[in-house]
Design a protein around this motif. Structure first.
Motif, PDB file in Angstrom:
ATOM      1  N   ALA A 633       0.837  -1.207   0.000  1.00 47.23           N
ATOM      2  CA  ALA A 633       0.000   0.000   0.000  1.00 47.23           C
ATOM      3  C   ALA A 633       0.872   1.259   0.000  1.00 47.23           C
ATOM      4  CB  ALA A 633      -0.922  -0.015   1.211  1.00 47.23           C
ATOM      5  N   CYS A 634       2.020   1.194   0.674  1.00 45.32           N
ATOM      6  CA  CYS A 634       2.963   2.328   0.679  1.00 45.32           C
ATOM      7  C   CYS A 634       3.477   2.619  -0.733  1.00 45.32           C
ATOM      8  CB  CYS A 634       4.156   2.040   1.595  1.00 45.32           C
ATOM      9  SG  CYS A 634       3.725   2.022   3.353  1.00 45.32           S
ATOM     10  N   CYS A 635       3.706   1.570  -1.519  1.00 38.02           N
ATOM     11  CA  CYS A 635       4.129   1.746  -2.919  1.00 38.02           C
ATOM     12  C   CYS A 635       3.046   2.468  -3.707  1.00 38.02           C
ATOM     13  CB  CYS A 635       4.400   0.383  -3.565  1.00 38.02           C
ATOM     14  SG  CYS A 635       5.783  -0.511  -2.845  1.00 38.02           S
ATOM     15  N   LEU A 636       1.813   2.089  -3.398  1.00 35.29           N
ATOM     16  CA  LEU A 636       0.686   2.697  -4.122  1.00 35.29           C
ATOM     17  C   LEU A 636       0.533   4.176  -3.788  1.00 35.29           C
ATOM     18  CD1 LEU A 636      -1.660   1.772  -6.026  1.00 35.29           C
ATOM     19  CD2 LEU A 636      -3.055   1.479  -3.971  1.00 35.29           C
ATOM     20  N   VAL A 642       7.217   5.438   5.875  1.00 32.34           N
ATOM     21  CA  VAL A 642       6.492   4.299   6.454  1.00 32.34           C
ATOM     22  C   VAL A 642       6.986   2.993   5.828  1.00 32.34           C
ATOM     23  CG1 VAL A 642       4.214   3.240   6.807  1.00 32.34           C
ATOM     24  CG2 VAL A 642       4.458   5.717   6.890  1.00 32.34           C
ATOM     25  N   GLY A 643       7.229   3.069   4.509  1.00 30.58           N
ATOM     26  CA  GLY A 643       7.696   1.883   3.784  1.00 30.58           C
ATOM     27  C   GLY A 643       9.039   1.396   4.304  1.00 30.58           C
ATOM     28  N   GLU A 644       9.967   2.344   4.573  1.00 31.21           N
ATOM     29  CA  GLU A 644      11.290   1.960   5.077  1.00 31.21           C
ATOM     30  C   GLU A 644      11.180   1.343   6.474  1.00 31.21           C
ATOM     31  OE1 GLU A 644      14.238   5.112   2.781  1.00 31.21           O
ATOM     32  OE2 GLU A 644      13.306   5.696   4.677  1.00 31.21           O
ATOM     33  N   LYS A 648      12.204  -2.688   7.410  1.00 37.83           N
ATOM     34  CA  LYS A 648      13.072  -3.153   8.501  1.00 37.83           C
ATOM     35  C   LYS A 648      12.386  -4.258   9.294  1.00 37.83           C
ATOM     36  CE  LYS A 648      15.500   1.261   9.069  1.00 37.83           C
ATOM     37  NZ  LYS A 648      15.674   2.450   9.938  1.00 37.83           N
ATOM     38  N   LYS A 649      11.065  -4.086   9.533  1.00 34.94           N
ATOM     39  CA  LYS A 649      10.286  -5.111  10.246  1.00 34.94           C
ATOM     40  C   LYS A 649      10.335  -6.437   9.475  1.00 34.94           C
ATOM     41  CE  LYS A 649       7.874  -3.194  13.797  1.00 34.94           C
ATOM     42  NZ  LYS A 649       7.738  -3.826  15.135  1.00 34.94           N
ATOM     43  N   MET A 650      10.105  -6.333   8.152  1.00 40.83           N
ATOM     44  CA  MET A 650      10.071  -7.537   7.318  1.00 40.83           C
ATOM     45  C   MET A 650      11.445  -8.194   7.240  1.00 40.83           C
ATOM     46  SD  MET A 650       7.569  -6.560   4.131  1.00 40.83           S
ATOM     47  CE  MET A 650       7.800  -8.168   3.375  1.00 40.83           C
ATOM     48  N   PHE A 651      12.499  -7.359   7.183  1.00 46.06           N
ATOM     49  CA  PHE A 651      13.870  -7.879   7.089  1.00 46.06           C
ATOM     50  C   PHE A 651      14.220  -8.717   8.320  1.00 46.06           C
ATOM     51  CE2 PHE A 651      18.475  -7.672   7.563  1.00 46.06           C
ATOM     52  CZ  PHE A 651      18.895  -8.051   6.290  1.00 46.06           C
ATOM     53  N   LEU A 652      13.785  -8.246   9.504  1.00 48.34           N
ATOM     54  CA  LEU A 652      14.056  -8.980  10.739  1.00 48.34           C
ATOM     55  C   LEU A 652      13.288 -10.294  10.797  1.00 48.34           C
ATOM     56  CD1 LEU A 652      14.009  -5.982  13.266  1.00 48.34           C
ATOM     57  CD2 LEU A 652      16.025  -7.311  12.563  1.00 48.34           C
ATOM     58  N   LEU A 653      12.099 -10.288  10.187  1.00 55.49           N
ATOM     59  CA  LEU A 653      11.274 -11.491  10.195  1.00 55.49           C
ATOM     60  C   LEU A 653      11.729 -12.507   9.155  1.00 55.49           C
ATOM     61  CD1 LEU A 653       7.698  -9.951  10.580  1.00 55.49           C
ATOM     62  CD2 LEU A 653       8.805 -11.471  12.213  1.00 55.49           C
ATOM     63  N   ASP A 654      12.059 -12.032   7.974  1.00 59.15           N
ATOM     64  CA  ASP A 654      12.391 -12.941   6.867  1.00 59.15           C
ATOM     65  C   ASP A 654      13.274 -12.210   5.864  1.00 59.15           C
ATOM     66  OD1 ASP A 654      12.485 -14.925   5.015  1.00 59.15           O
ATOM     67  OD2 ASP A 654      10.369 -14.849   4.441  1.00 59.15           O
ATOM     68  N   GLN A 655      14.580 -12.204   6.135  1.00 62.35           N
ATOM     69  CA  GLN A 655      15.487 -11.436   5.282  1.00 62.35           C
ATOM     70  C   GLN A 655      15.655 -12.066   3.891  1.00 62.35           C
ATOM     71  OE1 GLN A 655      19.192 -11.306   7.384  1.00 62.35           O
ATOM     72  NE2 GLN A 655      19.796 -13.384   6.809  1.00 62.35           N
ATOM     73  N   GLY A 656      15.280 -13.314   3.746  1.00 61.69           N
ATOM     74  CA  GLY A 656      15.399 -13.968   2.443  1.00 61.69           C
ATOM     75  C   GLY A 656      14.170 -13.824   1.570  1.00 61.69           C
ATOM     76  N   ASN A 657      13.181 -13.053   2.036  1.00 62.15           N
ATOM     77  CA  ASN A 657      11.941 -12.867   1.284  1.00 62.15           C
ATOM     78  C   ASN A 657      12.193 -11.932   0.101  1.00 62.15           C
ATOM     79  OD1 ASN A 657       9.367 -12.266   0.338  1.00 62.15           O
ATOM     80  ND2 ASN A 657       8.465 -12.176   2.389  1.00 62.15           N
ATOM     81  N   MET A 664      10.343  -2.725  -2.140  1.00 63.09           N
ATOM     82  CA  MET A 664      11.153  -1.530  -1.855  1.00 63.09           C
ATOM     83  C   MET A 664      11.714  -0.923  -3.133  1.00 63.09           C
ATOM     84  SD  MET A 664      10.882  -0.669   1.183  1.00 63.09           S
ATOM     85  CE  MET A 664      12.071   0.679   1.105  1.00 63.09           C
ATOM     86  N   SER A 665      12.129  -1.763  -4.072  1.00 64.67           N
ATOM     87  CA  SER A 665      12.616  -1.263  -5.369  1.00 64.67           C
ATOM     88  C   SER A 665      11.514  -0.488  -6.085  1.00 64.67           C
ATOM     89  CB  SER A 665      13.087  -2.436  -6.222  1.00 64.67           C
ATOM     90  OG  SER A 665      13.459  -2.009  -7.505  1.00 64.67           O
ATOM     91  N   ASN A 666      10.299  -1.049  -6.041  1.00 65.05           N
ATOM     92  CA  ASN A 666       9.162  -0.374  -6.684  1.00 65.05           C
ATOM     93  C   ASN A 666       8.826   0.943  -5.986  1.00 65.05           C
ATOM     94  OD1 ASN A 666       8.975  -2.496  -8.451  1.00 65.05           O
ATOM     95  ND2 ASN A 666       7.252  -3.492  -7.416  1.00 65.05           N
ATOM     96  N   LEU A 667       8.923   0.945  -4.646  1.00 69.10           N
ATOM     97  CA  LEU A 667       8.629   2.164  -3.887  1.00 69.10           C
ATOM     98  C   LEU A 667       9.621   3.280  -4.235  1.00 69.10           C
ATOM     99  CD1 LEU A 667       7.130   3.743  -1.675  1.00 69.10           C
ATOM    100  CD2 LEU A 667       8.514   2.555   0.033  1.00 69.10           C
ATOM    101  N   TYR A 668      10.916   2.943  -4.281  1.00 70.11           N
ATOM    102  CA  TYR A 668      11.925   3.951  -4.608  1.00 70.11           C
ATOM    103  C   TYR A 668      11.785   4.409  -6.058  1.00 70.11           C
ATOM    104  CZ  TYR A 668      14.386   3.078  -0.201  1.00 70.11           C
ATOM    105  OH  TYR A 668      14.713   2.986   1.132  1.00 70.11           O
ATOM    106  N   ALA A 669      11.420   3.474  -6.932  1.00 70.46           N
ATOM    107  CA  ALA A 669      11.249   3.842  -8.346  1.00 70.46           C
ATOM    108  C   ALA A 669      10.068   4.788  -8.518  1.00 70.46           C
ATOM    109  CB  ALA A 669      11.045   2.594  -9.190  1.00 70.46           C
ATOM    110  N   ALA A 670       9.004   4.601  -7.693  1.00 79.18           N
ATOM    111  CA  ALA A 670       7.812   5.444  -7.802  1.00 79.18           C
ATOM    112  C   ALA A 670       8.112   6.896  -7.474  1.00 79.18           C
ATOM    113  CB  ALA A 670       6.710   4.909  -6.881  1.00 79.18           C
TER     114      ALA A 670
END
Length: 699
Positions: A633-636, A642-644, A648-657, A664-670
């Motif tokens: 939704a942040c990308c949208l 908020v996205g960053e 970080k939350k997602m990275f701690l939970l599952d860094q291989g996702n 995040m690439s899409n968010l920065y590109a937007a």
């Protein structure tokens, strides 16, 4: 008195009459010992056996405890008796030939019994009855009907005993016409007025699915014995009409018919509330019957009341394998393997051994490979693994444990590959997401000459769903139509699911709308989910409403489809409403998938505060899917900060996702932060992904 020693004393005086007296006494007492050993002792003496001797010995063999515990010995005895009948020239006695024929049928020696019948110089109606009843009892239904027709052609007049022996053979849907014909013959011959015939015919109609005829016969009975009431309770129970079974039981009580142990067992098999039946059994002092106690334990275990089953089992004076198997099965189904092991140890202490039924129950609940290997070894050691059902259970277990190589190895070692074995290995491939291998096994199955059933086709349709093979899925659908398969709940759900996942929602609608019976909940769920995948949110919600109108209660899968439809359609108000309905009206606790839908719905609508509040109020820890829904939704809405934070939350939970880096690439590109896009993609490559592994396929 010991029969063998008594025979020894009587033979000293060549007293054949005393031998007959002893055998008759034991038969009348209902506790005969095998007369075979005594008969052999008789042959060694000077006493010459006559036709009465052989008649009593045959009855003794058929009634003794060793008949079931040592069938091989009983078969040997039957062969010896036949030899002596021929040798002494008394095989011409019709009643002796009939008694021996009946014994062979009870021993399962069908071909030998038929040869005896064909060699009989004279036959009477009793001989025909023994043959017909024997065929029926051993499951040779068509042979029983053929013999009945032959009996009529040879001019013999059937009796009520003939019909009682024959009618159970017609208790199958495909033999309903023949059953009605036999019933019609009974009416014409005036044999239908006997209570035993009426009960048997009522049971036949019930087993073949014609409940209306069964009910009509029951209501027309002038005198209803306890057997009649039990038959009707069983008829409703057999057809899943559990409320009607209880209504019949209530009528039975009101008419002061004495309830017996069979009534209690029949009610429990009709899915009656075990607590209610337990109370009635206690009041009527039927708890002294071990079969009643065993049935109650099994019923409690089946209903998930394992504690009640355990208490009743511990209070029972007799500990039997059936009761303990039911308790083990209940624990295994609930995934409580700790208690399964405890019960297994208790079984070992009582010197009981697992049978194939108990073994399969345990295998179904195993989710740990070490435990699976241990029970596999137990099965090998005790010879259980040679049973086809146990072998299939092992194949299914290894498939669930994601050890398909072990499953394939077991399947290859099977000497005889029955349909259930093929279904087990095909289903295992499908469950593991290896649809291509499931289709390869199906090709091997066809090459071996084995025809598929509805379970096979349903598994293969799921394989087509996984692979997106619409053309192959249509071929299986054509096979269903060509071979007139009944599109029941399991097969219908698989068919609808295949069409929705292979891109043909129109075909899925067509299958759903042309069902011959009311759709089950799984079918409704599949259609609701299918509409939501295609973005047809209004059709999905309409489908949900129609489901409620049919009287079906939604489950967590239903609401997952409904909430997904609201998310795809941006229906915030409706989504909130259905989430409340799920939790408040139907008391369904939301899981992570439900929360991910709600967070995604609120986030897409720009309601980030509500989305975060929803996460804070969760009863369970949010996973990467929940945080990922908000990150999408942040990308949208271009919410970089908020996205960053979420990343970080997602990275701690599952860094291989990999989805984290793509989002995040899409968010920065937007927001045109190209340096950050390059940095995220570099991180992705370091993690072993390049963001290009997705495949789109359309057939």
């Amino acid at each position: 008195m010991n029969l063998a020693s008594s025979v020894g004393r009587s033979l000293k005086h060549n007293n054949l009459s005393f031998f007959h007296f002893l055998l008759k006494s034991q038969l009348e007492s209902g506790n005969p010992s095998s007369g075979l050993a005594s008969f052999r002792q008789l042959l060694r003496s000077e006493a010459k056996p006559n036709d009465l001797t052989f008649s009593l010995v045959i009855k003794s063999i058929a009634s003794s405890a060793s008949f079931s515990s040592n069938p091989l010995g009983a078969k040997t005895g039957a062969n010896q008796i036949q030899t002596h009948l021929v040798k002494l020239g008394i095989d011409r006695f019709v009643y002796l030939g009939t008694a021996l024929l009946d014994l062979c049928m009870k021993l399962g020696c069908i071909d030998h019994a038929r040869k005896l019948f064909d060699c009989m110089p004279d036959r009477d109606a009793v001989s025909w009855n023994a043959l017909i009843c024997g065929y029926s009892r051993n499951g040779f239904d068509f042979a029983a009907l053929e013999m009945f027709a032959e009996m009529l052609r040879e001019g013999f007049h059937p009796s009520s005993t003939t019909l009682v022996g024959l009618v159970p053979s017609c208790g199958r849907h495909e033999l309903l016409f023949q059953g009605r014909s036999v019933h019609g013959f009974g009416v014409k011959a005036g044999l239908d007025l006997e209570s035993q015939v009426q009960n048997t015919v009522t049971s036949m109609y019930a087993k073949s699915g014609d409940l209306a005829s069964a009910k009509l016969l029951f209501e027309e009975m002038e005198e209803r014995s306890v057997v009649s009431w039990n038959t009707m309770i069983g008829a409703y129970g057999h057809n899943g009409s559990f409320n009607e079974a209880m209504i019949v039981f209530t009528r039975m009580i009101k008419q002061s018919v004495e309830v017996n142990s069979v009534t209690i067992i029949t009610l429990l098999s009709a899915n009656a509330n075990p607590q209610v039946i337990h109370c009635h059994a206690f009041k009527t002092r039927l708890l002294k019957d071990q079969s009643v106690i065993t049935s109650l334990i099994c019923a409690y275990a089946k209903h998930g009341s394992t504690n009640s089953a355990e208490l009743l089992y511990k209070s029972s004076p007799q500990k039997n394998l059936v009761s303990l198997t039911a308790i083990i099965s209940s624990y295994a189904e609930a995934g409580n393997m700790h208690m399964v092991i405890e019960c297994f140890i208790r079984m070992q202490q009582l010197d009981m051994k697992l049978d194939s039924v108990a073994m399969i129950s345990i295998l179904n609940g195993i989710s740990d490979s070490n435990l699976g290997h241990a029970f596999h070894c137990y099965g090998l050691k005790n010879g259980l693994s040679i049973h086809t059902l146990v072998a299939n259970g092992l194949i299914t277990m290894y498939s669930k444990l994601d050890d398909l190589e072990a499953a394939f190895s077991l399947f290859a070692e099977l000497q005889e590959k029955h349909l259930t074995s093929w279904n087990s290995v095909i289903s295992g491939c499908v469950q593991a997401g290896r649809g291509n291998e499931a289709l390869q096994f199906f090709d091997q199955m066809k090459a071996s000459g084995q025809d598929p059933d509805s379970i096979t086709i349903a598994c293969l349709l799921t394989a087509c769903s996984q692979l997106g093979c619409l053309k192959l899925g249509k071929k299986f659908h054509n096979y269903i139509v060509k071979n007139t398969f009944e599109v029941e709940d399991f097969l219908g759900t698989a068919l609808i699911d295949m069409y929705t996942k292979c891109g043909s929602i129109v075909q899925a609608e067509r299958v759903f709308s042309t069902l011959r019976h009311q759709p089950c909940r799984a079918m409704w769920n599949t259609m609701i989910s299918g509409y939501s995948w295609y973005g047809f949110e209004h059709e999905a919600l309409h489908c949900y409403s129609k489901m409620l109108e049919q009287g079906l209660e939604p489950d967590r899968i239903t609401f997952l489809g409904v909430l997904a439809a609201c998310t795809h359609g941006g229906l915030v108000h409706e989504g909130k409403k259905y989430f409340r309905v799920m939790t408040e009206q139907f008391c369904i606790a939301p899981d992570l998938q439900h929360y991910a839908c709600m967070v995604g719905l609120l986030g897409r609508a720009g309601l980030f505060d509500e989305a975060l509040l929803c996460i804070e109020e969760m009863d369970i820890e949010p996973d990467s899917a929940v945080w990922g829904a908000l990150l999408a939704a942040c990308c949208l809405h271009h919410k970089v900060r908020v996205g960053e934070y979420l990343a970080k939350k997602m990275f701690l939970l599952d860094q291989g996702n990999g989805g984290l880096y793509v989002l995040m690439s899409n968010l920065y590109a937007a927001v045109e932060r190209w340096d950050d896009v390059a940095r995220v993609r570099e991180l992705m490559r370091e993690m072993g992904g390049d963001g290009c592994s997705g495949v789109s396929q359309i057939e």
